[in-house]
Design an enzyme around this catalytic site. Sequence first.
Site, PDB file in Angstrom:
ATOM      1  N   ASP A 161       0.836  -1.208   0.000  1.00  0.00           N
ATOM      2  CA  ASP A 161       0.000   0.000   0.000  1.00  0.00           C
ATOM      3  C   ASP A 161       0.869   1.255   0.000  1.00  0.00           C
ATOM      4  O   ASP A 161       0.581   2.232  -0.701  1.00  0.00           O
ATOM      5  CB  ASP A 161      -0.922  -0.020   1.227  1.00  0.00           C
ATOM      6  CG  ASP A 161      -1.943   1.104   1.198  1.00  0.00           C
ATOM      7  OD1 ASP A 161      -2.532   1.331   0.124  1.00  0.00           O
ATOM      8  OD2 ASP A 161      -2.147   1.756   2.241  1.00  0.00           O
ATOM      9  N   ARG A 182      -9.692  10.926 -12.322  1.00  0.00           N
ATOM     10  CA  ARG A 182      -9.139  10.903 -10.963  1.00  0.00           C
ATOM     11  C   ARG A 182      -8.673   9.505 -10.563  1.00  0.00           C
ATOM     12  O   ARG A 182      -8.163   9.319  -9.463  1.00  0.00           O
ATOM     13  CB  ARG A 182     -10.199  11.401  -9.965  1.00  0.00           C
ATOM     14  CG  ARG A 182     -10.542  12.881 -10.121  1.00  0.00           C
ATOM     15  CD  ARG A 182     -11.698  13.251  -9.201  1.00  0.00           C
ATOM     16  NE  ARG A 182     -11.410  12.916  -7.831  1.00  0.00           N
ATOM     17  CZ  ARG A 182     -12.329  12.540  -6.931  1.00  0.00           C
ATOM     18  NH1 ARG A 182     -13.594  12.453  -7.290  1.00  0.00           N
ATOM     19  NH2 ARG A 182     -11.997  12.255  -5.697  1.00  0.00           N
ATOM     20  N   LYS A 183      -8.883   8.531 -11.420  1.00  0.00           N
ATOM     21  CA  LYS A 183      -8.518   7.157 -11.080  1.00  0.00           C
ATOM     22  C   LYS A 183      -7.100   6.820 -11.555  1.00  0.00           C
ATOM     23  O   LYS A 183      -6.770   7.047 -12.718  1.00  0.00           O
ATOM     24  CB  LYS A 183      -9.505   6.164 -11.717  1.00  0.00           C
ATOM     25  CG  LYS A 183     -10.918   6.271 -11.192  1.00  0.00           C
ATOM     26  CD  LYS A 183     -11.818   5.244 -11.876  1.00  0.00           C
ATOM     27  CE  LYS A 183     -13.252   5.330 -11.362  1.00  0.00           C
ATOM     28  NZ  LYS A 183     -14.149   4.380 -12.067  1.00  0.00           N
TER      29      LYS A 183
END
Lengths: 227, 227
Positions: A145, A191-192
């Site tokens: 992450d 925005r992805k």
Amino acid sequence: MWRSCRAGARAVAAHGWGRVPPMVLCSVSPQDLAVPNAGWSTAMREQYQCLLRRAADGSWRRIPSYRRGLDYLPEVLQMAVGTGTGLGMGPRLFLRNVDVEGAGFEYAIFLHTSGHRTQCLCQLGPYLEGHHGFAHGGAIAALIDTTVGTCALGVAKMSVMTAKLSINYLAPVPVGAVVVADSRMERHEGRKIFLSCRVRDTKQDTLYAEATALFIQDTKPPPAACP
Amino acid sequence: MWRSCRAGARAVAAHGWGRVPPMVLCSVSPQDLAVPNAGWSTAMREQYQCLLRRAADGSWRRIPSYRRGLDYLPEVLQMAVGTGTGLGMGPRLFLRNVDVEGAGFEYAIFLHTSGHRTQCLCQLGPYLEGHHGFAHGGAIAALIDTTVGTCALGVAKMSVMTAKLSINYLAPVPVGAVVVADSRMERHEGRKIFLSCRVRDTKQDTLYAEATALFIQDTKPPPAACP
């Protein structure tokens, strides 16, 4: 869900990773933890030097890392948002919450000059154990992450949030192992930001895990008070 | 990649969760950390008592939790496998590696008597921060991996390994929040155990994350030396 503060992102956008003077980030310079300490193994040190040599031509940059994300903010903003949580203690970045050198995550992230690729060199200490002798699956997830989040930040140049994270665990990672998490932006749609990540040993003999992630970039501009 | 040791799994299979006498697990009883301490917030304590009352009819059992998985092993096995990692310090379970009460993960897992469902009550302390004021995505992943891993163990009655973990992050979790991760076995095909998990606030007003996971159960029987 690794997300840099907007101030940090704006400073990075203006100055580039590794070129932001500490006084821009915080009037009391926080300690950069992405450098060798007594807890780093020989393998970790050697690979770190190797990555530094590769970065010497300017194609990669080592990214400093602090005890908490808030350390990126200038002091005036730190005062505004506060440094506690009402629980009687100051917050810490999850991957930097162990004080004993070499016990937790020891890592340094390098960002490619394209801004679309990151490599995180990480030594997984004995305080990250799951099954006896191996790193916890949650620790591998945290490493991934952080690596993909940093890559997403490099793409977005503003705050980002993890929306999806999918991990295939292919081999258990021994505690004490030094690994490289290699992340790339796959595509950017509005925005992805879609990314991938692979975690291998430093010799690239073993693929420990592979992952895909979706991050969403923030819509709001950085606060006016930011540098 | 949360995986109980085989000795613990065998003891659980023989005696059931919460019914294994400490001397069976370890000749020097380790400290059970899944009980209230000074770092638990009022909300955490209240929800814990609520879950204990629900468990009073025997439908759920609170599972003890230790500083490391190895604490489940009897002393003779601990000596056999060693307690260090060659890095000069003893290992710790990832979610129990912060000494300051209330700073890291504070949690208690309850297992349904069916063995197919777990609920993990968790207070996410300030040492788990990602973005300012919110828990790191890796911390949420670690919580989910632990919750579904415990459920998989309840199904398999032997060691299990995470093979896949996919998480949708739906809302950021404030640092200090008390959440409940609710995991169920969806299906069991040979050695494959498919599970799902949802993370909500204690009032179930907010769904923070939902996840699916695949665990693989071990093929080997517990070691002969195990209790």
